[in-house]
Design a protein around this motif. Structure first.
Motif, PDB file in Angstrom:
ATOM      1  N   TRP A  70      -3.973  -0.705   7.106  1.00  0.00           N
ATOM      2  CA  TRP A  70      -3.708  -1.169   5.648  1.00  0.00           C
ATOM      3  C   TRP A  70      -3.429  -2.600   5.637  1.00  0.00           C
ATOM      4  CZ3 TRP A  70      -5.177   0.420   1.329  1.00  0.00           C
ATOM      5  CH2 TRP A  70      -5.245   1.890   0.954  1.00  0.00           C
ATOM      6  N   GLN A  71      -3.077  -3.079   6.841  1.00  0.00           N
ATOM      7  CA  GLN A  71      -2.741  -4.858   6.937  1.00  0.00           C
ATOM      8  C   GLN A  71      -4.171  -5.546   6.329  1.00  0.00           C
ATOM      9  OE1 GLN A  71      -2.637  -2.626   9.509  1.00  0.00           O
ATOM     10  NE2 GLN A  71      -1.083  -3.083  10.978  1.00  0.00           N
ATOM     11  N   THR A 110      -0.066   4.302   8.610  1.00  0.00           N
ATOM     12  CA  THR A 110      -0.199   2.843   7.931  1.00  0.00           C
ATOM     13  C   THR A 110      -0.963   2.128   8.343  1.00  0.00           C
ATOM     14  OG1 THR A 110       2.004   2.285   8.840  1.00  0.00           O
ATOM     15  CG2 THR A 110       2.183   3.455   6.804  1.00  0.00           C
ATOM     16  N   THR A 111      -1.254   2.400   9.955  1.00  0.00           N
ATOM     17  CA  THR A 111      -1.998   1.259  10.742  1.00  0.00           C
ATOM     18  C   THR A 111      -3.594   1.123   9.901  1.00  0.00           C
ATOM     19  OG1 THR A 111      -1.062   1.833  12.629  1.00  0.00           O
ATOM     20  CG2 THR A 111      -3.015   0.834  12.786  1.00  0.00           C
ATOM     21  N   SER A 145       0.985  -1.217   0.118  1.00  0.00           N
ATOM     22  CA  SER A 145      -0.204  -0.031  -0.170  1.00  0.00           C
ATOM     23  C   SER A 145       0.845   1.425  -0.039  1.00  0.00           C
ATOM     24  CB  SER A 145      -0.977  -0.020   1.265  1.00  0.00           C
ATOM     25  OG  SER A 145      -0.052   0.020   2.449  1.00  0.00           O
ATOM     26  N   ARG A 164       3.759  -1.662   3.959  1.00  0.00           N
ATOM     27  CA  ARG A 164       2.876  -0.563   4.032  1.00  0.00           C
ATOM     28  C   ARG A 164       3.609   0.733   3.908  1.00  0.00           C
ATOM     29  NH1 ARG A 164       0.768  -1.150   9.380  1.00  0.00           N
ATOM     30  NH2 ARG A 164       2.543  -2.846   9.787  1.00  0.00           N
ATOM     31  N   VAL A 185      -3.227  -5.488   2.522  1.00  0.00           N
ATOM     32  CA  VAL A 185      -1.854  -6.326   1.982  1.00  0.00           C
ATOM     33  C   VAL A 185      -1.361  -7.273   3.003  1.00  0.00           C
ATOM     34  CG1 VAL A 185      -1.325  -3.930   1.434  1.00  0.00           C
ATOM     35  CG2 VAL A 185      -0.442  -4.432   3.624  1.00  0.00           C
TER      36      VAL A 185
END
Length: 665
Positions: free
Chosen positions: A614-615, A611-612, A605, A624, A618
């Protein structure tokens, strides 16, 4: 006070005691003290038809102190709204029509969901603005087809909240004379006497904000209350605040103290109150027949008012057919959203600029939008050009100078939308969504399709520094249920954002826009973007992708550049544009699988923010690429260089995680 008036007020009080005791939960102190003012307003002044709660030209009633919901429910029950005694007995129970705080979509006749103190008052300002705006646009001599009041019952706590200051100030500035607020001044808060936290002269504060102020010395004096409301209705150019001095928990041995603010009482205390109100020998939830009969004149008045209005509208239709047709479309929500797919907007530009062009293309064809920006209109591009700004002399303009009042702006926009016939919208920097969050949440709970425009969406804000550079805000908004968050990459995806926002009838939309110019991308697609995510670019020559890069907004071009670099090394990667997580999650599983196939686990991503989260797209072992720190005050290009937010870095991260291409033997 007439005997029937007194009996009705005491019936309301006893219903409150019975409901709270039966639920073993609730707030009885406020309804016990405000029963006379609530009764006076509803029985003798409020213009509503309980048999048709959605009648458009009804007065609006807002219980801003929503914890005292039994005041509202008892009035609705006694006046013939579609609420039954069985509903009262389900007070604060699962799936009931009588939740702990009033909820607009659970109980017919409730105009606003209230509870967070100050927001009911603030949304009521939006209701009053909507009435003034529609009246100025559609009324003609001898044809006041839009003509109603907004009444509010607020408490001491409402006026300690900063939101009441923000919105009261704007209401005074606009001279909203059909806004009447009854202040339940019981001088007690949950933790102690009001004087422990507030000794200001509230009436003087409101007078300084251009409000008409009145005071009722005895909140049990029905005649004094009636005179005050009648005087308020004569105000020609100011909203009115009526301070009604009440006794919290009236009738209890604990009256006038915080002890009666909330929660049930002992059965001995409940029996004492029932005896005080003259119901000692009556069963719980008892309503005397004469009380029910006593509300019939209110019901008849409401039916006559609506019938008279319909006759007025019929004659208006004959004399002003074009205006009447447009007003009918406004009321019924029948105006079609214009086809934005054919709207020509070309060239490299910031998405905020594209949004301004879209907004101004929409309004001539869909003139229901009313709103603006919190003193950032020229930057947010949220001004409707060649149209008036609203003032105390002219309300017909769709633009509002909200001033530096982000929270107030959001709540007012919610009120405008909830009024009906109009759609409220707002604009400010994304970082200031923090100020607005409670109002956005309230819109989501109420299923109210207010439109929230947020610009300056990343550290590319640059030299304004970390206080103005949003990092966690996108993820914070995405975490909110029933909010559509849409971050478009170029003008095509911005058109999709507005199209979605305008067509949505059950959820607010946050449109996320950037400040800096971005390229017009040749492969973006409005209709595909409305699905929340779509394949923007697959590998050339029909190659099967071995990996996926997902990006949003201004980072989409960077993803394409990284894809090109990887392709030069023989690594076939798909680029997916994902402007809206929420819309993507609404798609069928088959569609989601076609965009993000399960067998392709090499995923990355790219988004210039936290970025928290996006798991979920992805995977735990995916890459991330974002920024999880506060920014710096520097030109944007220097910040991007500092954090190495480049296509080269994206390529390196991808290869480091998933390895180089396998060269066939």
């Amino acid at each position: 006070m007439k005997n029937l008036d007194k009996l009705t007020i005491n019936t309301m009080r006893t219903l409150t005691v019975d409901a709270v005791q039966h639920a073993h939960h609730g707030h009885m102190g406020m309804p016990l003290g405000t029963a006379p003012m609530g009764y006076a307003l509803w029985r003798y002044f409020l213009k509503v038809n309980p048999k048709d709660p959605e009648w458009f030209n009804r007065d609006r009633f807002v219980l801003s102190a929503g914890h005292g919901s039994m005041l509202l429910y008892s009035l609705m029950l006694l006046s013939g709204f579609p609420l039954t005694m069985a509903d009262i007995k389900q007070f604060r129970q699962l799936n009931s029509k009588t939740p702990g705080h009033p909820e607009v979509h659970k109980t017919r006749g409730v105009d606003l969901s209230t509870g967070p103190l100050g927001q009911g008052f603030a949304m009521a300002v939006g209701l009053a603005i909507a009435e003034a705006h529609l009246a100025d646009r559609f009324n003609r001599p001898n044809f006041p087809v839009i003509d109603h009041y907004t009444y509010v019952v607020s408490g001491d706590g409402d006026f300690e909240e900063g939101i009441s200051q923000e919105t009261a100030s704007l209401a005074g500035q606009l001279g909203l004379n059909k806004l009447i607020v009854l202040w339940d001044a019981n001088h007690v808060t949950s933790d102690g006497p009001l004087t422990a936290s507030n000794t200001e002269d509230g009436l003087a504060r409101f007078r300084a904000m251009n409000w008409n102020t009145l005071e009722v010395k005895d909140g049990n004096d029905l005649h004094e209350i009636n005179l005050a409301i009648a005087a308020a209705k004569r105000s020609a150019n100011k909203p009115t605040l009526i301070k009604v001095n009440t006794v919290i928990g009236y009738g209890s041995t604990m009256q006038g103290t915080p002890a009666i603010h909330s929660d049930p009482v002992s059965e001995q205390e409940a029996d004492h109150m029932r005896a005080m109100f003259g119901f000692a020998d009556k069963p719980a939830f008892y309503i005397p027949d004469e009380v029910t009969e006593g509300f019939k004149p209110m019901i008849e008045r409401g039916q006559k008012d609506e019938a008279s209005w319909k006759l007025l509208v019929a004659e208006y239709n004959k004399q002003y057919p074009e205006e009447a047709a447009e007003l009918t479309d406004f009321i019924r929500g029948k105006l079609a959203v214009p086809d934005l797919n054919d709207l020509e907007i070309h060239g490299d530009m910031a998405t905020r600029q594209a949004s301004g062009k879209v907004l101004n293309a929409i309004y001539p064809k869909l003139p229901i939008l009313v709103g603006g920006s919190a003193d950032l209109g020229t930057s947010n591009k949220t001004t409707i050009m060649d149209q008036y700004f609203m003032s105390n002399r002219r309300y017909s303009g769709p633009n509002i100078y909200f001033g530096v009042r982000e929270f107030g702006m959001a709540t007012i926009a919610n009120g405008i939308t909830l009024h009906g016939g109009l759609r409220g919208y707002t604009g400010t920097f994304l970082v200031f969504s923090d100020y607005m969050r409670s109002a956005i949440r309230q819109a989501a709970i109420m299923e109210t399709p207010t439109i929230f425009v947020f610009t300056h969406d990343s550290v590319q804000v640059g030299q304004d520094g970390p206080t103005h550079q949003p990092i966690e805000h996108l993820m914070s908004l995405r975490a909110m249920p029933n909010l559509i968050v849409f971050r478009g990459a170029d003008q095509t995806e911005v058109k999709a954002a507005w199209d979605i926002a305008l067509k949505n009838k059950t959820a607010p939309t946050a449109i996320i826009l950037n400040r800096q110019p971005v390229p017009e991308l040749s492969r973006t697609d409005m209709k595909k973007a409305e699905k929340g995510a779509y394949v923007l670019s697959d590998p050339k020559d029909g190659q099967t992708p071995t990996g996926i890069i997902i990006a949003t907004g201004s980072e989409l071009q960077l993803a394409l550049d990284a894809q090109a670099q990887l392709a030069d090394e023989g690594i076939a990667v798909r680029v997916v544009s994902m402007p809206s997580w929420e819309l993507f999650e609404q798609q069928p599983d088959e569609y989601k699988e076609s965009i993000l196939p399960d067998e392709i686990q090499n995923r990355m991503s790219i988004e210039l923010g936290a970025t928290t989260g996006w798991q979920q797209y992805v995977g735990m072992h995916g890459v991330r690429m974002g920024y999880d720190h506060f920014g710096e005050s520097a030109p944007a290009k220097d910040i991007l260089r500092m954090i190495d937010f480049t296509a080269d870095h994206a390529r390196n991260l991808y290869v480091a995680a998933f390895g180089p291409a396998k060269v066939p033997l």
